[in-house]
Design a protein around this motif. Sequence first.
Motif, PDB file in Angstrom:
ATOM      1  N   SER A   1       9.812  -4.133   3.295  1.00  0.00           N
ATOM      2  CA  SER A   1       9.270  -3.686   4.571  1.00  0.00           C
ATOM      3  C   SER A   1       7.743  -3.765   4.462  1.00  0.00           C
ATOM      4  N   SER A   2       7.021  -2.822   5.053  1.00  0.00           N
ATOM      5  CA  SER A   2       5.556  -2.836   4.957  1.00  0.00           C
ATOM      6  C   SER A   2       5.043  -1.426   5.199  1.00  0.00           C
ATOM      7  N   ALA A   3       3.991  -1.033   4.468  1.00  0.00           N
ATOM      8  CA  ALA A   3       3.412   0.298   4.695  1.00  0.00           C
ATOM      9  C   ALA A   3       2.822   0.389   6.102  1.00  0.00           C
ATOM     10  N   SER A   4       2.502  -0.774   6.693  1.00  0.00           N
ATOM     11  CA  SER A   4       1.884  -0.764   8.023  1.00  0.00           C
ATOM     12  C   SER A   4       2.824  -0.290   9.125  1.00  0.00           C
ATOM     13  N   VAL A   5       4.087  -0.005   8.806  1.00  0.00           N
ATOM     14  CA  VAL A   5       5.004   0.477   9.861  1.00  0.00           C
ATOM     15  C   VAL A   5       4.580   1.847  10.395  1.00  0.00           C
ATOM     16  N   VAL A   6       3.655   2.519   9.684  1.00  0.00           N
ATOM     17  CA  VAL A   6       3.193   3.830  10.189  1.00  0.00           C
ATOM     18  C   VAL A   6       1.733   3.774  10.645  1.00  0.00           C
ATOM     19  N   TYR A   7       1.107   2.613  10.582  1.00  0.00           N
ATOM     20  CA  TYR A   7      -0.338   2.501  10.843  1.00  0.00           C
ATOM     21  C   TYR A   7      -0.604   2.117  12.301  1.00  0.00           C
ATOM     22  N   GLU A   8      -1.558   2.859  12.942  1.00  0.00           N
ATOM     23  CA  GLU A   8      -1.865   2.570  14.349  1.00  0.00           C
ATOM     24  C   GLU A   8      -3.320   2.167  14.554  1.00  0.00           C
ATOM     25  N   GLY A   9      -4.013   1.848  13.448  1.00  0.00           N
ATOM     26  CA  GLY A   9      -5.419   1.444  13.585  1.00  0.00           C
ATOM     27  C   GLY A   9      -6.389   2.583  13.338  1.00  0.00           C
ATOM     28  N   THR A  10      -5.865   3.779  13.032  1.00  0.00           N
ATOM     29  CA  THR A  10      -6.755   4.898  12.694  1.00  0.00           C
ATOM     30  C   THR A  10      -6.443   5.359  11.261  1.00  0.00           C
ATOM     31  N   ASP A  11      -7.362   6.185  10.708  1.00  0.00           N
ATOM     32  CA  ASP A  11      -7.289   6.531   9.286  1.00  0.00           C
ATOM     33  C   ASP A  11      -5.934   7.072   8.813  1.00  0.00           C
ATOM     34  N   ILE A  12      -5.469   6.547   7.687  1.00  0.00           N
ATOM     35  CA  ILE A  12      -4.331   7.141   6.959  1.00  0.00           C
ATOM     36  C   ILE A  12      -4.811   7.345   5.528  1.00  0.00           C
ATOM     37  N   LYS A  13      -4.820   8.612   5.076  1.00  0.00           N
ATOM     38  CA  LYS A  13      -5.282   8.908   3.721  1.00  0.00           C
ATOM     39  C   LYS A  13      -4.117   9.465   2.921  1.00  0.00           C
ATOM     40  N   ASN A  14      -3.750   8.757   1.874  1.00  0.00           N
ATOM     41  CA  ASN A  14      -2.653   9.190   1.006  1.00  0.00           C
ATOM     42  C   ASN A  14      -1.356   9.431   1.790  1.00  0.00           C
ATOM     43  N   GLY A  15      -1.062   8.546   2.749  1.00  0.00           N
ATOM     44  CA  GLY A  15       0.100   8.731   3.633  1.00  0.00           C
ATOM     45  C   GLY A  15       1.415   8.733   2.860  1.00  0.00           C
ATOM     46  N   ARG A  16       2.286   9.683   3.211  1.00  0.00           N
ATOM     47  CA  ARG A  16       3.607   9.738   2.561  1.00  0.00           C
ATOM     48  C   ARG A  16       4.642   9.086   3.464  1.00  0.00           C
ATOM     49  N   GLU A  17       5.828   8.901   2.937  1.00  0.00           N
ATOM     50  CA  GLU A  17       6.862   8.167   3.674  1.00  0.00           C
ATOM     51  C   GLU A  17       7.386   8.946   4.871  1.00  0.00           C
ATOM     52  N   ASP A  18       7.087  10.269   4.947  1.00  0.00           N
ATOM     53  CA  ASP A  18       7.612  11.017   6.097  1.00  0.00           C
ATOM     54  C   ASP A  18       6.714  10.900   7.330  1.00  0.00           C
ATOM     55  N   LEU A  19       5.626  10.120   7.242  1.00  0.00           N
ATOM     56  CA  LEU A  19       4.832   9.885   8.462  1.00  0.00           C
ATOM     57  C   LEU A  19       5.730   9.189   9.493  1.00  0.00           C
ATOM     58  N   PRO A  20       5.577   9.525  10.789  1.00  0.00           N
ATOM     59  CA  PRO A  20       6.436   8.861  11.782  1.00  0.00           C
ATOM     60  C   PRO A  20       6.082   7.378  11.921  1.00  0.00           C
ATOM     61  N   TYR A  21       7.074   6.587  12.321  1.00  0.00           N
ATOM     62  CA  TYR A  21       6.792   5.182  12.602  1.00  0.00           C
ATOM     63  C   TYR A  21       5.709   5.101  13.680  1.00  0.00           C
ATOM     64  N   ALA A  22       4.880   4.049  13.609  1.00  0.00           N
ATOM     65  CA  ALA A  22       3.813   3.876  14.607  1.00  0.00           C
ATOM     66  C   ALA A  22       4.425   3.755  16.004  1.00  0.00           C
ATOM     67  N   LYS A  23       3.858   4.535  16.951  1.00  0.00           N
ATOM     68  CA  LYS A  23       4.308   4.386  18.348  1.00  0.00           C
ATOM     69  C   LYS A  23       3.634   3.164  18.945  1.00  0.00           C
ATOM     70  N   LYS A  24       2.370   2.939  18.475  1.00  0.00           N
ATOM     71  CA  LYS A  24       1.648   1.731  18.919  1.00  0.00           C
ATOM     72  C   LYS A  24       1.318   0.909  17.688  1.00  0.00           C
ATOM     73  N   PRO A  25       2.275   0.105  17.214  1.00  0.00           N
ATOM     74  CA  PRO A  25       2.017  -0.708  16.010  1.00  0.00           C
ATOM     75  C   PRO A  25       0.856  -1.674  16.248  1.00  0.00           C
ATOM     76  N   ILE A  26       0.207  -2.104  15.158  1.00  0.00           N
ATOM     77  CA  ILE A  26      -1.008  -2.917  15.330  1.00  0.00           C
ATOM     78  C   ILE A  26      -0.736  -4.315  15.875  1.00  0.00           C
ATOM     79  N   ASP A  27       0.474  -4.802  15.750  1.00  0.00           N
ATOM     80  CA  ASP A  27       0.792  -6.112  16.328  1.00  0.00           C
ATOM     81  C   ASP A  27       2.317  -6.247  16.472  1.00  0.00           C
ATOM     82  N   TYR A  28       2.733  -7.359  17.049  1.00  0.00           N
ATOM     83  CA  TYR A  28       4.159  -7.499  17.323  1.00  0.00           C
ATOM     84  C   TYR A  28       4.958  -7.716  16.038  1.00  0.00           C
ATOM     85  N   TYR A  29       4.336  -8.385  15.079  1.00  0.00           N
ATOM     86  CA  TYR A  29       4.978  -8.570  13.762  1.00  0.00           C
ATOM     87  C   TYR A  29       5.360  -7.189  13.196  1.00  0.00           C
ATOM     88  N   THR A  30       4.411  -6.244  13.228  1.00  0.00           N
ATOM     89  CA  THR A  30       4.679  -4.909  12.669  1.00  0.00           C
ATOM     90  C   THR A  30       5.733  -4.165  13.500  1.00  0.00           C
TER      91      THR A  30
END
Length: 345
Positions: free
Chosen positions: A116-145
């Motif tokens: 998979s990819s860690a970017s599944v939780v990234y929305e273009g704003t800071d993630i510091k030491n993100g754990r796996e329980d972060l919610p999936y991105a509601k606005k993913p950075i691109d369609y691939y993600t």
Amino acid sequence: MATRVRPGNKRCAVIGGSGFLGRHLVEKLLDRGYSVSVFDIRQSYELPGVVFHMGDLCDKQALLTALKDVSLVFHCASPFPGSDDRALFERVNIQGTQTVILACIEAGVQKLVLTSSASVVYEGTDIKNGREDLPYAKKPIDYYTATKIQQEKLVLEACDQQKGFLTVAIRPHGIFGPRDPQLVPILVDTARRGKMKFIIGDGSNLVDFTFVENVVHGHILAAETLKSNSPICGKPYHITNDEPVRFWDFMSEVLVGLGYAAPRYHLPYALVYGLALLLWLLTLVLRPFVSFKPTFTPMRVALAGTHHYYSCERAKEDMGYKPVVSLKEGIARTVQSYPHLRRGA
Ligand SMILES: NC(=O)C1=CN([C@@H]2O[C@H](COP(=O)(O)OP(=O)(O)OC[C@H]3O[C@@H](n4cnc5c(N)ncnc54)[C@H](OP(=O)(O)O)[C@@H]3O)[C@@H](O)[C@H]2O)C=CC1
Ligand SMILES: CC(C)=CCC[C@@H](C)[C@H]1CC[C@H]2C3=C(CC[C@]12C)[C@@]1(C)CCC(=O)C[C@@H]1CC3
């Protein structure tokens, strides 16, 4: 109908095994005594001990041939993330992954490890030491993600201990290493066009870059830990170098290693992001008349100017993960592997 393949059988399949990560994975699996079938739409090399099956993963019959007598499957195929072909992402990452799951079950495969990819939780704003329980991105950075999110959900939801079909997802971030067709080539191309002079923001943003052999190590550990009642069943795991680094220090080290100058001048993040946004809007408006692909997309500016690094505590606790190659060593080996990208070459 499914005939269960003998547990302990060391025959595995790597879907996407001709790609950058896939080929490194195949090489390590062979070292560890596995026999390997590669399933891919192209064949990029030949190796003793590897059987190639060329085909599209959306074709269940083709998959079934490749998965015969296989007990373990790694799925690391994906279209190129830089493509803007939405239908292709949807077809391969979503429908194709559903086909992979069905084919695995029908062929009696016991374990499926998804890249998979860690970017599944990234929305273009800071993630510091993100754990796996972060919610999936509601606005993913691109369609691939966006399609990587759907793909991960499909694979994890398919985990069924009762039926003996076990799944796990590995979420790497910023994979680099010898033969990578993306990160270093994009960087060098940008430098050769004289566009690597500027640091976006104050340059202090930390990011994970992960040496490919650590990503491979995480995949194989996951496969070997994945058993009935193991805590990893049906879960996602971050796999990184566990050494977050300043984005611009990493870029500079690679550039200087290849003989190019490191970026020196700072530009405010908001200004560059705003300009990238304007440029992107302009490409949309002008699309019917001219087509061009800007280097500075808002997504790339966000990746270059925000913090995005992830905790691998869960992988350490549940599968004893520890990176096997340090960032320093990984950068040195990567730089050495690209003589043709050196300045003046
Ligand atoms: N590289 C990175 O930094 C990161 C990658 N990932 C994930 O890791 C995985 C591997 O990435 P990477 O090695 O970089 O990618 P590559 O593009 O190098 O490898 C993917 C392989 O899959 C093949 N493929 C594409 N579509 C199909 C299809 N329909 N059927 C069969 N094979 C297909 C590709 O062929 P072709 O080249 O012809 O398209 C290629 O050989 C991907 O799932 C990616 O999403 C996650 C996080 C970061
Ligand atoms: C950690 C992570 C997710 C890395 C992914 C790889 C790519 C997204 C990066 C690899 C080279 C990067 C790069 C830029 C953006 C992000 C990358 C494409 C810039 C275009 C950002 C703006 C610049 O000033 C030039 C950069 C060139 C390299």
